[in-house]
Design a protein around this motif. Structure first.
Motif, PDB file in Angstrom:
ATOM      1  N   ASP A  87      25.353  75.101 -11.174  1.00 43.18           N
ATOM      2  CA  ASP A  87      26.465  74.504 -11.410  1.00 43.18           C
ATOM      3  C   ASP A  87      26.478  73.568 -12.458  1.00 43.18           C
ATOM      4  O   ASP A  87      25.566  73.459 -13.181  1.00 43.18           O
ATOM      5  N   ALA A  88      27.684  72.633 -12.543  1.00 42.61           N
ATOM      6  CA  ALA A  88      27.885  71.944 -13.823  1.00 42.61           C
ATOM      7  C   ALA A  88      26.966  70.853 -13.973  1.00 42.61           C
ATOM      8  O   ALA A  88      26.608  70.532 -15.244  1.00 42.61           O
ATOM      9  N   THR A  89      26.108  70.605 -12.949  1.00 48.19           N
ATOM     10  CA  THR A  89      25.206  69.498 -13.083  1.00 48.19           C
ATOM     11  C   THR A  89      24.049  69.802 -13.748  1.00 48.19           C
ATOM     12  O   THR A  89      22.988  69.159 -13.707  1.00 48.19           O
ATOM     13  N   GLY A  90      23.795  71.232 -13.465  1.00 43.54           N
ATOM     14  CA  GLY A  90      22.421  71.843 -14.033  1.00 43.54           C
ATOM     15  C   GLY A  90      21.709  72.211 -12.587  1.00 43.54           C
ATOM     16  O   GLY A  90      20.585  72.657 -12.731  1.00 43.54           O
ATOM     17  N   ALA A  91      22.076  71.848 -11.410  1.00 48.43           N
ATOM     18  CA  ALA A  91      21.474  72.176 -10.233  1.00 48.43           C
ATOM     19  C   ALA A  91      21.656  73.821  -9.860  1.00 48.43           C
ATOM     20  O   ALA A  91      22.877  74.417 -10.429  1.00 48.43           O
ATOM     21  N   SER A  92      20.637  74.252  -9.169  1.00 46.60           N
ATOM     22  CA  SER A  92      20.823  75.703  -8.996  1.00 46.60           C
ATOM     23  C   SER A  92      20.761  75.938  -7.300  1.00 46.60           C
ATOM     24  O   SER A  92      19.964  75.066  -6.827  1.00 46.60           O
TER      25      SER A  92
ATOM     26  N   ARG B 265      28.781  82.164 -11.940  1.00 51.30           N
ATOM     27  CA  ARG B 265      27.729  80.869 -12.034  1.00 51.30           C
ATOM     28  C   ARG B 265      26.387  81.420 -11.901  1.00 51.30           C
ATOM     29  O   ARG B 265      25.588  80.795 -11.990  1.00 51.30           O
TER      30      ARG B 265
END
Ligand code: GDL
Length: 450
Positions: free
Chosen positions: A306-311, A373
């Motif tokens: 996702d956009a925050t870099g979390a997966s 994504r």
């Protein structure tokens, strides 16, 4: 051949872009880990396999094959190299047989021991739908195969030769016991050669031991199944992520092996391979259970960013939905079938079905959003166009149901801003299909004018 091990694995035998060396290495490792024992190299569009079968591989390709054959050896997988010389009218003449020895010699020097000769798709089908192969076609094919078999035995007595006949399924052969071609093969082809067969059809919905009774008696040997259940080269809009199905466990005893010809898209091979391995391994095979287990194994590959870099992993139910939407040639998976039925009922005005159909549309939109994504872009692009098409249809259906819910005036028509003529459902193929539509029974309209 009766004491030879049952062959179970993959035939890379489809039309279109062949797999890469890296993909083949990944496949072979997985075959070995799943207890599958065979990889048949037969990509139709490797020029040196078919169109220019006489040519030796240049150095770089030869090295890649050497590495692959070595990888097969390490994985406990038998590498079988196939030649498809049938487009060459002179294949069985002395220069053809000399070319065969030279080519087999190159492959043997790279480590290959087992071979196949394929004579599928070489004679144009007459309009009747039956291939006109006769014993006159069989004789040079047998000569070619025997030449290779003799050569093979001189190198190594313990090897296997596979043979794909020109009529290679029930539909092509017609009444198998009446086929002069097959009878000639049965009588004259070295009994240690395995003969391949795709079942009642090229793409067989089911294959049972009984389907093979006549063939086995004519061929005087049990056939080796070349299974096209998952092959999608014949329709660019299909991808098969469902389970191995429609083949009873007893089929194993009626054959000398089963080789799967998978989806062209390498990244889509997991459900086919995992479920097939389960079918090969046991008698209590259940496609639904095996599919759930295969999805569980495959799930780890579906990582979304996702956009925050979390997966996080794609929700399991969305992977199941994807596999059910892109399922098998003859059946949608249960979730897709239930949604399709809801859409059909919703269009008839069933209120409960309208709610469920809308929910399904939203889930397909969510599936597409998650897929975009995916960390593994190869996986994304394997399903991208098909998932796009599904979310477009879902969007159209949702828009139509909304329009009706708003109380459309009787006689008015629905237009979708996103689905415009020519850019939606457009193109020459779609135009042609609308000129000659197919009925569910396989017949085409318009029928012959009276
Ligand atoms: C075929 C071809 C195969 C192709 C498959 C599905 C055989 C023996 N030959 O007829 O190369 O991938 O159909 O389109 O199956």
């Amino acid at each position: 051949m009766s004491r030879a091990p049952f062959l179970a694995g993959v035939v890379e035998g489809f039309y279109g872009r062949p797999w890469t060396p890296a993909q083949r290495h990944e496949l072979v490792g997985r075959l070995g880990a799943l207890g599958l024992n065979t990889y048949l190299y037969a990509p139709k569009d490797d020029l040196r396999h078919r169109a220019r079968w006489r040519e030796a591989y240049p150095a770089a390709e030869a090295e890649a094959l050497r590495d692959l054959i070595a990888a097969c050896g390490r994985a406990g997988v038998e590498f079988v190299y196939a030649l498809a010389p049938g487009l060459d009218p002179a294949f069985a003449r002395p220069d053809g047989l000399a070319a065969l020895e030279a080519k087999a010699g190159q492959l043997a020097a790279l480590g290959a021991r087992h071979f196949a000769v394929l004579f599928d798709d070489i004679i144009p089908a007459p309009a009747s739908g039956q291939l006109g192969a006769t014993e006159h076609d069989a004789a040079p094919q047998i000569e070619f195969a025997h030449h290779l078999r003799r050569w093979q035995r001189q190198q190594d007595p313990d090897t296997r030769l596979l043979f794909c006949p020109t009529p290679y399924c029930g539909r092509m052969a017609g009444e198998v016991t009446a086929s002069c071609y097959l009878r000639h093969l049965g009588t004259h082809l070295d009994p240690t050669v395995d003969v391949m067969w795709t079942g009642p059809e090229i793409i067989s919905e089911t294959i049972s031991p009984e389907d093979l009774d006549g063939l086995t008696s004519v061929l005087r040997r049990r056939p080796l199944i070349w299974d096209n259940l998952f092959a999608n080269d014949y329709d660019l809009r299909r991808l098969y992520l469902g389970p191995y199905a429609g083949r009873p466990a007893a089929l194993r005893g009626a054959t000398t092996g089963v080789l799967l010809n998978p989806n062209c898209e390498f990244a889509a091979h997991r459900p086919a391979l995992e479920t097939f391995a389960a079918w090969v391994a046991g008698d209590d095979y259940d496609p639904g259970r095996a599919h759930a287990a295969a999805r569980e194994v495959w799930h780890a590959d579906w990582c979304c960013l996702d956009a925050t870099g979390a997966s996080s992993l794609l929700p399991r139910d969305l992977l199941a939905l994807l596999c059910d939407c892109l399922h098998l040639p003859f059946a949608h998976g249960p979730r897709a079938e239930a949604w399709r039925a809801d859409v059909a009922a919703a269009l008839q005005g069933d209120a409960a079905a309208i709610a469920r159909a809308r929910e399904g549309c939203a889930r397909l939109a969510s599936l597409f959003e998650h897929l975009t994504r995916l960390e593994d872009r190869e996986l994304l692009h394997t399903v991208y166009r098909l998932a796009w098409e599904l979310k477009e249809e879902a969007g159209l259906i949702a828009g139509y149901l909304d329009w009706r819910a708003r109380g459309a005036a009787p006689g008015s028509a629905f237009h979708s801003a996103e689905h415009r003529p020519r850019t939606y459902r457009g193109g020459l193929v779609a135009d042609l299909q609308s000129l000659l539509p197919m009925r569910p029974d396989g017949s085409f309209t318009p029928a012959r004018p009276q």
